[in-house]
Design an enzyme around this catalytic site. Structure first.
Site, short mmCIF file in Angstrom:
data_model
loop_
_atom_site.label_atom_id
_atom_site.label_comp_id
_atom_site.label_asym_id
_atom_site.label_seq_id
_atom_site.Cartn_x
_atom_site.Cartn_y
_atom_site.Cartn_z
N ARG A 1 40.26 -60.38 -11.74
CA ARG A 1 41.04 -59.20 -10.92
C ARG A 1 40.18 -58.29 -9.73
O ARG A 1 40.65 -58.26 -8.66
CB ARG A 1 41.77 -58.37 -11.81
CG ARG A 1 42.77 -58.99 -12.60
CD ARG A 1 43.51 -58.07 -13.74
NE ARG A 1 44.47 -58.72 -14.27
CZ ARG A 1 45.24 -58.42 -15.35
NH1 ARG A 1 44.89 -57.06 -15.86
NH2 ARG A 1 46.13 -58.95 -15.80
N GLY B 1 50.96 -41.47 -29.87
CA GLY B 1 51.12 -42.63 -29.01
C GLY B 1 51.73 -43.77 -29.90
O GLY B 1 51.37 -43.90 -30.84
#
Lengths: 638, 248
Positions: free
Chosen positions: A331, A40
């Site tokens: 959120r 990654g």
């Protein structure tokens, strides 16, 4: 297996300092003898690969995109938190720590979060030195904005492209090392298995996505920085390529997977427009600094033009329900509030799954040019997708899957339950508990890569005293053979239904049964349906082409096959956690006002799941969450 | 709406490529161009035929991975728009659309619409960075940067490295890409220490990769999805000129 979090003893504020002193060091001249694989190249992966190479380690970095600069960190918009207190508004390391722990609904590991807050300042300094063009005041100093879940301004940003600029900073640091020959970069290469020898992670098996060639790579340690699993829901704000394959296959090799049910549903995304939709687009949370969220008070007003609805007939529900945080409520809370109003029949736009995010007041107060300066690129994205001008009409937004707080279990050193396997960034579970605050993902990715892993990995090398691995070991050959068989199996089904079609159905099932609100009946149903769907997948999936070539249908089918398995663990974890916390909202466990009802007595632990073999139920191991400093209070944003 | 697509198909870098025709039936104006290709690919796969290979990832205009020449224009010709952000409302029912890969010597075709843009990475590796290691950096506010300078650096830094500038250029020049990175870093005080060698090394690598020369037609600026200004090329030429005169 017992989970040792390796949290250092001593007062919270001194743990990291003390631990850094206690960690064993690798002599500079010996570092080049150690090979490290980083999978990654996002914020965590690129920053780790660059920093480790700078220290002298031999690094190989792999990514599936055509360049490390494409990793999905690039799409982060709003900003990165740091406890600099530049705004002189009362911020401190302790406040950032506390906000993050509280924002995570007291389900994160205290010591990790404190360390994150401690190194947050260094990240900003590092990025500025790399040439990241953060927003500045006319006096030339850095400027800040507010983000959800905080009452101070501590978010640094570069227009609405903060992730892009931070990633390019890390990518450039990585590129410098590639140019110097200290990092060997493998783009368009996908990790398909982890190789474990004598209980230690010793390398990976990869597929070259251009030639289809399967090859083995041995190393003294493997670092997974492979991001989150939100795409299990098919529709999410993640890039199309994001997948769970690396951490899932590591799970099957013995790396425990923690808290998969902690998924973040982001409140401000562009609503779904039709069945063909391939992904969803986020509108940065920073917009809630100046935008006001509302729906009509009456159902019959929902299809009227928003401008024709007078103030008195509008319900600014976040300001009404959470007066002290208002539109900047965290959120999970904002998302659920949006769902409630739409369930109540007061949603706007096609299908009634949307709420307004209105800038009219801000434009009146600050002028259109100021709003354009702050959010111009976001308004442009919105217009491209919806064909609507948000300077003139309010945006329509709806929650969408965005981030996964769960991930591979790691200890304080970011090492998984498999010695030699480190997991950093979104791929691990460690810092955000049950809900992540805005502008904290970038902070965590870079903290892990720049300032934590480079210290802790050396201690492993010195303590483990492992023999140099070889890619010729039979374990590598076995893993290669398994990968070839896996591909051959996918190609041999020759069914009639595409992997996309299966993925879409799986995602819809999860969104309905394991999305913003979950309950026992729905989860039980999903757990029955997922194995059926998986069985159908293996009987009827259509994958064209061959293994020895660039084959996007094959790549994708492999990732969907893993999602088909992972989805079950996600639902299992959600079913077992009989409480509501953060992003995990169980309808059975809520207060009279509809807020999440935590059960600290029974569920104040990390649920880490252990693979037991194909077809066998995974076993859960618990890591108790002990709070030495923070008091586990009921989270209130009212 | 129904569209006819003429798509470049090429099995591998060595094979000869050619156009093949596909029908995209029952697509809608709200769909993005790539979602339309997804629909076509779904049908191809279900029918046992190889899907059209194309690059895409973020699908929100920031990762720079998508890269199609649509009706002769990289990213399809809508101002400030990448292919993934291009929606079918800009096309009309019954239209025939040609879809090609980037065409440039330095970006060889890998398969169908996918090209190899690693030349860009190598240009960055040659000097597109500030040589600082992790740790030991001064406080973020230690060096004030005038807002106008920071903003201008950000304008250049917005480049997503997609390569549309190269694909549209009759000379396949990479000047806009290189100038954007040289300008971003050379404008900021943090990047000034390496200003000269950065310009020299990145230009040298650019030439080595086989990109063409710049004749300042401005087509790169016209198709750039991030609307990077041509003026950065002038800035880079200046930096390069100064560095050359200094005899670095």
């Amino acid at each position: 297996m017992s989970l040792d979090s390796k949290i250092p003893p001593g007062p919270l504020a001194q743990k990291w300092d003390k631990h850094r002193f206690d960690l064993k060091l690798v002599n500079p001249a010996n570092k080049r003898k150690f090979d490290i694989i980083v999978v990654g190249s996002g914020l965590a992966g690129a920053s780790a690969a660059a920093s480790l190479a700078e220290l002298g380690y031999k690094v190989r970095c792999f990514c599936f995109q055509d360049s490390p600069r494409r990793a999905h960190s690039i799409a982060a918009q709003g900003g990165i938190n740091a406890a600099k207190n530049y705004a002189n508004d009362g911020d401190s390391v302790y406040r950032l720590f506390y906000d993050t722990i509280k924002g995570g609904d007291f389900r994160a590991r205290e010591a990790n979060v404190y360390r994150l807050a401690q190194v947050s300042s260094n990240i900003i300094d590092q990025c500025v030195a790399q040439g990241v063009p953060f927003a500045r005041e006319y006096g030339g100093l850095l400027t800040n904005r507010s983000f959800g879940g905080a009452q101070v301004s501590r978010t640094f940003y570069a227009r609405g492209q903060t992730g892009q600029q931070l990633l390019l900073g890390a990518y450039q640091a990585l590129s410098r090392q590639i140019g110097l020959g200290t990092v060997e970069m493998h783009p368009r290469t996908e990790m398909l298995d982890l190789v474990v020898i004598d209980g230690h992670a010793k390398g990976i098996v990869v597929r070259d996505l251009v030639s289809g060639e399967i090859s083995s790579h041995a190393a003294d340690a493997v670092v997974l920085a492979t991001g989150g699993y939100s795409n299990v829901f098919f529709l999410s704000t993640n890039a199309k390529g994001c997948n769970v394959t690396a951490t899932w296959r590591a799970w099957k090799k013995g790396a425990l997977f923690a808290n998969p049910c902690y998924t973040q549903i982001h409140p401000t995304c562009i609503p779904v427009s039709g069945e063909h939709q391939s992904k969803l687009t986020l509108m940065s949370e920073s917009l809630r600094n100046d935008g006001r969220v509302w729906v009509p008070k009456r159902k019959e007003d929902c299809q009227k033009p928003p401008a024709s609805i007078p103030e008195a007939d509008r319900d600014y529900y976040l300001e009404r329900k959470y007066p002290s945080f208002g539109n900047l409520a965290p959120r999970d809370i904002s998302s659920r509030a949006a769902k409630e109003t739409c369930d109540d029949g007061r949603g706007v736009g096609p299908g009634g799954r949307g709420v307004y995010l209105d800038f009219a007041d801000a434009i009146k107060r600050l002028g259109e040019s100021m709003i354009r300066d702050r959010y111009g690129n976001l308004f442009d994205i919105y217009e491209k997708i919806t064909n609507e001008n948000a300077y003139k009409v309010p945006m329509r937004i709806y929650p969408a899957v965005h981030y996964s707080m769960g991930g591979t279990w790691v200890d304080y050193n970011l090492m998984s339950t498999l010695p030699g396997l480190f997991v950093i960034g979104e791929a691990n579970f460690s810092d955000h508990g049950a809900n992540r605050l805005g502008a904290s993902a970038l902070m965590q990715g870079l903290a892990d890569g720049y300032f934590v892993l480079p210290y802790t990995i050396g201690d492993y090398f010195v303590s483990a005293k492992q023999a140099k691995p070889s890619a010729n070991h039979p374990e590598f050959k076995k893993a290669e053979e398994n990968i070839r068989q896996f591909a051959a199996r996918l190609l041999s089904v020759k069914g009639r239904r595409t992997a996309t079609s299966f993925h879409r159905e799986l995602g819809k099932l999860l969104w309905e049964k394991c999305g913003m609100a979950r309950n026992e009946a729905g989860l039980t149903e999903a757990l029955k349906r997922i194995p059926e769907l998986r069985e159908e997948f293996w009987k009827n999936v259509a994958v064209t082409g061959g293994n020895g070539e660039l084959n996007q249908a094959l790549e994708y089918a492999g990732r969907v096959a893993d999602f088909m398995e992972f989805a079950e663990l996600l639902c299992l974890d959600a079913l077992h956690r009989r409480e509501s916390c953060g992003g995990h909202f169980r309808e059975e466990f809520q207060t009279a006002e509809g807020e999440a009802k935590r059960d600290d007595e029974n569920f104040a632990y990390v649920a880490a799941w252990e693979y037991q073999g194909a077809g066998k139920a995974p076993v859960m191991r618990k890591e108790p969450l002990v709070y030495e400093e923070a008091h586990m209070s009921t989270r209130s944003y009212k | 709406m129904n569209l006819t697509l003429k798509v470049w198909r090429q099995k591998n870098p060595r094979a000869a490529g050619g156009f093949e025709t596909y029908e995209a039936k029952g697509v809608t104006p709200e769909m993005s161009f790539l979602e339309m290709l997804d629909v076509v690919n779904e049908e191809l796969i279900a029918g046992g035929r190889d899907p059209i290979a194309f690059d895409s990832d973020c699908r929100e205009g920031i990762c720079g991975m998508c890269s199609l020449v649509i009706n002769g224009i990289p990213h399809g010709g809508q101002p400030g728009t990448t292919t993934c952000e291009l929606h079918l409302r800009h096309f009309h029912d019954g239209q025939t659309i040609t879809v090609e890969p980037w065409r440039a010597k330095a970006f060889p075709v890998v398969r169908d619409l996918i090209t190899n843009r690693s030349a860009f990475d190598r240009i960055i590796q040659a000097g597109g960075f500030v040589s600082v290691n992790t740790g030991g950096t001064p406080d973020g506010n230690a060096i004030p940067v005038p807002k106008t300078t920071a903003d201008r650096a950000m304008d250049a830094a917005a480049c997503i490295g997609c390569g549309a500038c190269v694909a549209v250029c009759k000379n396949a020049s990479a000047m806009l890409f290189v100038a954007a990175k040289v300008s971003h870093l050379n404008l900021l005080p943090q990047g000034k220490a390496e200003k000269d060698r950065r310009a020299l090394n990145m230009v040298k690598q650019m030439d080595h990769e086989g990109f063409g020369n710049c004749t300042v037609t401005g087509s790169c600026e016209a198709v750039c999805p991030k609307e990077i200004s041509l003026s950065f090329i002038a800035k880079m030429n200046r930096d390069y000129g100064v560095a050359t005169l200094k005899g670095q």
